[in-house]
Design a protein around this motif. Structure first.
Motif, PDB file in Angstrom:
ATOM      1  N   ASN A 126       0.820  -1.215   0.000  1.00 49.74           N
ATOM      2  CA  ASN A 126       0.000   0.000   0.000  1.00 49.74           C
ATOM      3  C   ASN A 126       0.854   1.264   0.000  1.00 49.74           C
ATOM      4  OD1 ASN A 126      -2.248  -1.688   0.153  1.00 49.74           O
ATOM      5  ND2 ASN A 126      -2.195  -1.679   2.377  1.00 49.74           N
ATOM      6  N   ASN A 127       1.851   1.309  -0.866  1.00 49.28           N
ATOM      7  CA  ASN A 127       2.769   2.440  -0.999  1.00 49.28           C
ATOM      8  C   ASN A 127       3.552   2.730   0.277  1.00 49.28           C
ATOM      9  OD1 ASN A 127       2.097   2.849  -3.678  1.00 49.28           O
ATOM     10  ND2 ASN A 127       0.409   4.208  -3.154  1.00 49.28           N
ATOM     11  N   GLU A 128       3.747   1.734   1.127  1.00 48.17           N
ATOM     12  CA  GLU A 128       4.571   1.863   2.326  1.00 48.17           C
ATOM     13  C   GLU A 128       5.688   0.831   2.266  1.00 48.17           C
ATOM     14  OE1 GLU A 128       2.305   1.507   5.893  1.00 48.17           O
ATOM     15  OE2 GLU A 128       0.948   3.121   5.357  1.00 48.17           O
ATOM     16  N   VAL A 129       6.876   1.231   2.645  1.00 46.99           N
ATOM     17  CA  VAL A 129       8.020   0.321   2.665  1.00 46.99           C
ATOM     18  C   VAL A 129       8.086  -0.302   4.051  1.00 46.99           C
ATOM     19  CG1 VAL A 129      10.506   0.134   2.412  1.00 46.99           C
ATOM     20  CG2 VAL A 129       9.241   1.729   0.987  1.00 46.99           C
ATOM     21  N   LYS A 130       8.154  -1.654   4.086  1.00 47.63           N
ATOM     22  CA  LYS A 130       8.147  -2.370   5.353  1.00 47.63           C
ATOM     23  C   LYS A 130       9.363  -3.298   5.412  1.00 47.63           C
ATOM     24  CE  LYS A 130       5.267  -5.396   8.132  1.00 47.63           C
ATOM     25  NZ  LYS A 130       4.071  -6.223   8.179  1.00 47.63           N
ATOM     26  N   LEU A 131      10.025  -3.336   6.566  1.00 49.63           N
ATOM     27  CA  LEU A 131      11.189  -4.185   6.772  1.00 49.63           C
ATOM     28  C   LEU A 131      10.717  -5.619   6.996  1.00 49.63           C
ATOM     29  CD1 LEU A 131      14.294  -4.170   7.241  1.00 49.63           C
ATOM     30  CD2 LEU A 131      13.794  -3.889   9.659  1.00 49.63           C
ATOM     31  N   LYS A 132      11.356  -6.594   6.327  1.00 48.02           N
ATOM     32  CA  LYS A 132      10.967  -7.995   6.472  1.00 48.02           C
ATOM     33  C   LYS A 132      11.516  -8.602   7.763  1.00 48.02           C
ATOM     34  CE  LYS A 132      10.477  -9.338   1.636  1.00 48.02           C
ATOM     35  NZ  LYS A 132      10.967 -10.237   0.595  1.00 48.02           N
ATOM     36  N   ASN A 133      12.755  -8.286   8.115  1.00 47.53           N
ATOM     37  CA  ASN A 133      13.378  -8.864   9.304  1.00 47.53           C
ATOM     38  C   ASN A 133      13.040  -8.063  10.557  1.00 47.53           C
ATOM     39  OD1 ASN A 133      14.520 -10.579   7.500  1.00 47.53           O
ATOM     40  ND2 ASN A 133      16.621 -10.055   7.943  1.00 47.53           N
ATOM     41  N   LYS A 134      13.346  -8.675  11.715  1.00 52.41           N
ATOM     42  CA  LYS A 134      13.111  -8.025  12.996  1.00 52.41           C
ATOM     43  C   LYS A 134      14.204  -7.006  13.284  1.00 52.41           C
ATOM     44  CE  LYS A 134      11.725 -10.832  16.378  1.00 52.41           C
ATOM     45  NZ  LYS A 134      11.777 -11.967  17.313  1.00 52.41           N
ATOM     46  N   LYS A 135      13.902  -6.077  14.184  1.00 46.22           N
ATOM     47  CA  LYS A 135      14.897  -5.137  14.670  1.00 46.22           C
ATOM     48  C   LYS A 135      15.341  -5.582  16.048  1.00 46.22           C
ATOM     49  CE  LYS A 135      14.603  -1.026  12.197  1.00 46.22           C
ATOM     50  NZ  LYS A 135      15.290   0.210  12.349  1.00 46.22           N
ATOM     51  N   CYS A 136      16.601  -5.362  16.359  1.00 47.40           N
ATOM     52  CA  CYS A 136      17.180  -5.755  17.638  1.00 47.40           C
ATOM     53  C   CYS A 136      16.619  -4.879  18.750  1.00 47.40           C
ATOM     54  CB  CYS A 136      18.697  -5.631  17.578  1.00 47.40           C
ATOM     55  SG  CYS A 136      19.520  -6.039  19.110  1.00 47.40           S
ATOM     56  N   TRP A 158      17.026 -15.842  15.769  1.00 39.78           N
ATOM     57  CA  TRP A 158      17.261 -14.501  15.273  1.00 39.78           C
ATOM     58  C   TRP A 158      18.483 -13.970  16.000  1.00 39.78           C
ATOM     59  CZ3 TRP A 158      14.647 -12.151  11.401  1.00 39.78           C
ATOM     60  CH2 TRP A 158      13.431 -12.714  11.014  1.00 39.78           C
ATOM     61  N   SER A 159      19.453 -13.406  15.269  1.00 39.44           N
ATOM     62  CA  SER A 159      20.633 -12.886  15.945  1.00 39.44           C
ATOM     63  C   SER A 159      21.061 -11.552  15.346  1.00 39.44           C
ATOM     64  CB  SER A 159      21.780 -13.883  15.868  1.00 39.44           C
ATOM     65  OG  SER A 159      22.194 -14.047  14.546  1.00 39.44           O
ATOM     66  N   CYS A 160      21.638 -10.732  16.217  1.00 37.72           N
ATOM     67  CA  CYS A 160      22.126  -9.420  15.825  1.00 37.72           C
ATOM     68  C   CYS A 160      23.637  -9.518  15.665  1.00 37.72           C
ATOM     69  CB  CYS A 160      21.770  -8.384  16.881  1.00 37.72           C
ATOM     70  SG  CYS A 160      22.419  -6.745  16.523  1.00 37.72           S
ATOM     71  N   GLY A 161      24.161  -9.109  14.538  1.00 40.76           N
ATOM     72  CA  GLY A 161      25.592  -9.153  14.295  1.00 40.76           C
ATOM     73  C   GLY A 161      26.337  -8.011  14.938  1.00 40.76           C
ATOM     74  N   LYS A 162      25.619  -6.971  15.337  1.00 35.67           N
ATOM     75  CA  LYS A 162      26.272  -5.803  15.897  1.00 35.67           C
ATOM     76  C   LYS A 162      26.545  -5.954  17.395  1.00 35.67           C
ATOM     77  CE  LYS A 162      25.884  -0.784  15.838  1.00 35.67           C
ATOM     78  NZ  LYS A 162      25.036   0.326  15.400  1.00 35.67           N
ATOM     79  N   CYS A 163      25.527  -6.361  18.162  1.00 30.63           N
ATOM     80  CA  CYS A 163      25.694  -6.437  19.621  1.00 30.63           C
ATOM     81  C   CYS A 163      25.713  -7.870  20.147  1.00 30.63           C
ATOM     82  CB  CYS A 163      24.616  -5.635  20.334  1.00 30.63           C
ATOM     83  SG  CYS A 163      22.960  -6.321  20.205  1.00 30.63           S
ATOM     84  N   TYR A 195      23.078  -9.980  20.414  1.00 27.47           N
ATOM     85  CA  TYR A 195      21.801 -10.421  20.988  1.00 27.47           C
ATOM     86  C   TYR A 195      21.212 -11.560  20.157  1.00 27.47           C
ATOM     87  CZ  TYR A 195      16.971 -10.174  22.611  1.00 27.47           C
ATOM     88  OH  TYR A 195      15.733 -10.483  23.112  1.00 27.47           O
ATOM     89  N   THR A 196      20.693 -12.604  20.818  1.00 25.55           N
ATOM     90  CA  THR A 196      20.138 -13.767  20.124  1.00 25.55           C
ATOM     91  C   THR A 196      18.808 -14.170  20.740  1.00 25.55           C
ATOM     92  OG1 THR A 196      22.360 -14.571  19.658  1.00 25.55           O
ATOM     93  CG2 THR A 196      20.570 -16.154  19.413  1.00 25.55           C
TER      94      THR A 196
END
Length: 73
Positions: A31-41, A58-63, A65-66
């Motif tokens: 609907n003309n909105e951009v949505k992120l597929k993956n989760k945010k940390c 699900w894991s974060c490569g930066k910090c 967190y898993t």
């Protein structure tokens, strides 16, 4: 004849060096909105990666967190 052979070589090299548009893998448009597929940390706010092996998580490569996925069958 030589021009034809050289053109084929150039086409082969160009085809080998093509890169997929990775933006299509991480976002979707609804609907003309951009949505992120993956989760945010929840800890640092960057995009998390989804891994299936050895255990689904699900894991974060930066910090680091898993989150482990449980109860999914």
């Amino acid at each position: 004849m030589e021009a034809l052979l050289q053109r084929k070589k150039v086409e082969k090299v160009a085809k080998k060096n093509q890169v997929k548009a990775s933006v299509r893998l991480y976002y979707e448009v609804e609907n003309n909105e951009v949505k992120l597929k993956n989760k945010k940390c929840p800890r640092c706010g960057s995009v998390m990666a989804h891994h299936l092996k050895p255990k689904e998580r699900w894991s974060c490569g930066k910090c680091g967190y898993t989150e482990f996925v449980t109860g999914k069958k």
